[in-house]
Design an enzyme around this catalytic site. Sequence first.
Site, PDB file in Angstrom:
ATOM      1  N   GLU A 150      16.981 -47.005 -12.563  1.00 21.33           N
ATOM      2  CA  GLU A 150      15.863 -46.089 -12.351  1.00 21.33           C
ATOM      3  C   GLU A 150      16.247 -44.923 -11.455  1.00 21.33           C
ATOM      4  O   GLU A 150      15.731 -43.815 -11.588  1.00 21.33           O
ATOM      5  CB  GLU A 150      14.693 -46.856 -11.738  1.00 21.33           C
ATOM      6  CG  GLU A 150      13.435 -46.038 -11.541  1.00 21.33           C
ATOM      7  CD  GLU A 150      12.267 -46.894 -11.104  1.00 21.33           C
ATOM      8  OE1 GLU A 150      11.124 -46.413 -11.208  1.00 21.33           O
ATOM      9  OE2 GLU A 150      12.481 -48.050 -10.674  1.00 21.33           O
ATOM     10  N   GLU A 169       4.968 -54.336 -13.217  1.00 23.98           N
ATOM     11  CA  GLU A 169       4.602 -53.068 -13.868  1.00 23.98           C
ATOM     12  C   GLU A 169       4.758 -53.234 -15.367  1.00 23.98           C
ATOM     13  O   GLU A 169       3.829 -53.592 -16.057  1.00 23.98           O
ATOM     14  CB  GLU A 169       5.471 -51.934 -13.307  1.00 23.98           C
ATOM     15  CG  GLU A 169       4.906 -50.554 -13.540  1.00 23.98           C
ATOM     16  CD  GLU A 169       5.586 -49.507 -12.660  1.00 23.98           C
ATOM     17  OE1 GLU A 169       5.517 -48.333 -13.015  1.00 23.98           O
ATOM     18  OE2 GLU A 169       6.173 -49.875 -11.633  1.00 23.98           O
TER      19      GLU A 169
END
Length: 914
Positions: free
Chosen positions: A760, A493
């Site tokens: 996260e 990503e």
Amino acid sequence: MIGSTCVSTAQKLTVTNLRCEYLEAPLGIDALQPRFSWILESPERGMSQTAYQVIVASSEKALEGDRADRWDSGKVESDESVNVVYEGSPLESGETYFWRVRVWDQDSTASPWSAVTTFQMGLLEASEWEGTWIAAADGNISAPLLRKEFSLDKKIVQAHAYICGLGYYELYINGEKIGDHVLDPGTTDYRKRVLYVTYDITDFLQIGENAVGVMLGDGWFSSTEMVEQSPVPLRLYADRPQLLLQLNVKYANGATASVVTDEGWKVSRGPITSNGIWNGESYDARLEQPGWKAPGFDDSAWDNASVVDAPGGWLDSQLLPPIRVNKTLKPVALTEPEPGVYVFDFGQNLTGWPRLRVSGPAGTEVVLRTAEITRPEMARMKGESDEGVLGTIDPSPNRSAKAQDSYILAGKAGTEIYEPHFTYHGFRYVQMEGFPGKPTLDNLEARVVHSAVEPVGDFYCSNELINQIHHNTVWGQLSNLFSMPTDCPQRDERLGWMGDAHLSAEEAMYNFDMAAFYTKWLQDIKDAQLGNGAVPDLTPPHWMVFETGTPAWQVAYPLITWDMYRYYGDTRILEIHYPSVKKWVDYYGVTAKDYIVEWGRGDWVPPKLTEPDDGSLPITSTGYYYHSARIVAWMAEVLGKAEDAQSYTNLAVKIKKAFNARFLNPETNQYGTGSQTSNAFPLYLGLVPEDRETAVIENLVRNIVTEHDTHLWAGIIGTKALVEVLPAQGQEQLMYQLTVQTTYPSWGYMISHDATTLWERWGGYKYFNAGMNSLNHIMFGSVDEFFYGDIAGIRPASPGYQLVSIKPQIVGDLENARAETQTVRGLVSSSWAKDGSTLTLEVIIPVNSRGKVSIPKLDLEEVIVKEGGKVVWEEGTYKGGVAGIGGAEESEGYITFEAGSGAYSFQLKGTPAE
């Protein structure tokens, strides 16, 4: 600096830290009217600037005698020392200009001239690029080598290289690598804009034969490997790397010469056999071609370069801190979990790559695999037993990214050293396989790589858990600065997600000089705006999805534009982006129904969830619509657009009315479902009617303390709101309790599981697998604002810190705390220590700023305040008589002093209340 100025001790002011477009002695300026900034220093208090004079010349000699052949501003009556606009004769492409400044203080006394510094102009017109884009004819070459030999026959006085190598490049002149940039240039939407980089190569050239060499890598530009691997379609800008380069040389006799890319360049395969940001790099040292970067190399077997189409985007100068190797770490531990497999632990989650030292036979392949976590650690994080679990790395957080580098030895005598050129990884651990022999800790290092933003802030307090949270925030922020603010550095990503960026922006501005970095990224957003006004969720838009973003992510555009004004006093950024931000808010309004925005992503990753289930989504989406309308009104007011200011103020009023009619329960004073985000977010944005604020706060506190046992229960948006709201609403002690929690969910919980960056998800792998679970994410980093802005109490009270607020909050069991941040006007510092009923507060207010210094009364009575040993407050009265302090007033909980610039040491004593 290329000059110096001697200053006698009698001088009150010195001018330092000269910057042009936020950069020191920059190369490649492409603003036709560049801006100048400086910082003032003085040993005396209460110093300010009342006028300045800037002079700009075409040579240092032309500045002698206080003259200038390009611009002499004359004495300008102004206190402005940030982003003063050049107003001289037109500046010319490629020329270097010399400038300095002096100022006058409040007594009309002139300072000495500053040291002389420079700025160099880039190529201002597209027609000035003389060469063509070239590439290897064979599109299967992973990282082509390109070279050109040329002759120079006169004495050289100046030479610059202008290069755009896509996706990445390394530039060599006569065998020497030029510059210390890596993963250059910064990434953009190459269809809209491509960045070129300028180097001064004067000292690298010679009379006679010369050679220029370039090695190219795929980067974000041309990696088909990344497209196949990505979980969603990745934009492929071209099918191979390509190069545009121009060397401009100026001789002593005034003649010029240039070397440019064309079909006469030679191209060959190199030792890099594959490269990609996600998968890593493979390097075969047997394929090296010694001397290819130097003159005299036989390139007769090389192919000629092919002329290729330009990528399509406008050539724009790269004027942000480059990506660099910023630090090198040694491993702290080395294990061998199975024969021939070695795991190096660097003790810190980081971004960059490993550097290998190895000796062995030719053809030996050493494989280096990177990961954030080992398998035993993963088991423990999941609450499972680690007994019998092999101590190898667990690559699952990398998702499908291979995150692996391989090196095939050339068999050279002595030690071979390898580090990757065109990839990077997020990791703490490196697993080594294929090493010839048994490695030691000396065989591997970690190279810490990120955009080289200048550290400007520091925080420390007497609670080590908070210090570690700050440490994790700083490392997490740096790990996600790669010419764009990324979400994570390890998996497939690593994109410019706008939600993560705006939620951490103020934290970033306390810790680092982000002005030039955000200037570039805001242009990326502007480039990505669609015709209807929408902007993507991520920029540059390398993923071919989310091109119409969600409200809480798109809102980064107005928020960071406004933060640039708040923290740096940048009005040009408002001028550039005002039309586009206004267009975005208008688009936002089209998606609303009766001023309510129902759609969006909402409060991302609350505990145990990915998306919120508390009904807060329309609250956050509509709230950001309201706040964005206010920002447009504020921008319009600054820019003198009175009609727009009134129009968008009226819009904000209408949104607020609709918001409260829809979401506020007038009987319970709860918003929506009464969740933490549902109540904190309206308080954060000023949407709560004044007569209901107390009741809404009480509901919020009850939810935190009673319903969640003094834990926050929010995602990234709600957490930012809590960080802002609780200290502002008199609940700073509660915010402190949330911060020092060590049970789930909390920042301390992460640290209790050996985190060295922020995660996260609140629990890491406690409740979720590796589908979306980075251990190095910055989006919960807003807590650092609490440390700087509340515990230390530092905030800009007016744009660019012209007025500084220092209002520390003495919380929990803290005995002391200190913070400092280097602002555009100079150093701001706050340091306090508590000893029983005595509080000492030391502050620094930069020259040309004023301060409001609020000293907590600690619930004491009969308070006396001294500064430098002299009483300045007693019996409820300001006593005066201290230089720099202009007055004081008492309010609930504080005594606030009006202070000019300078260093102050306050001491407050009182009697404990009975």
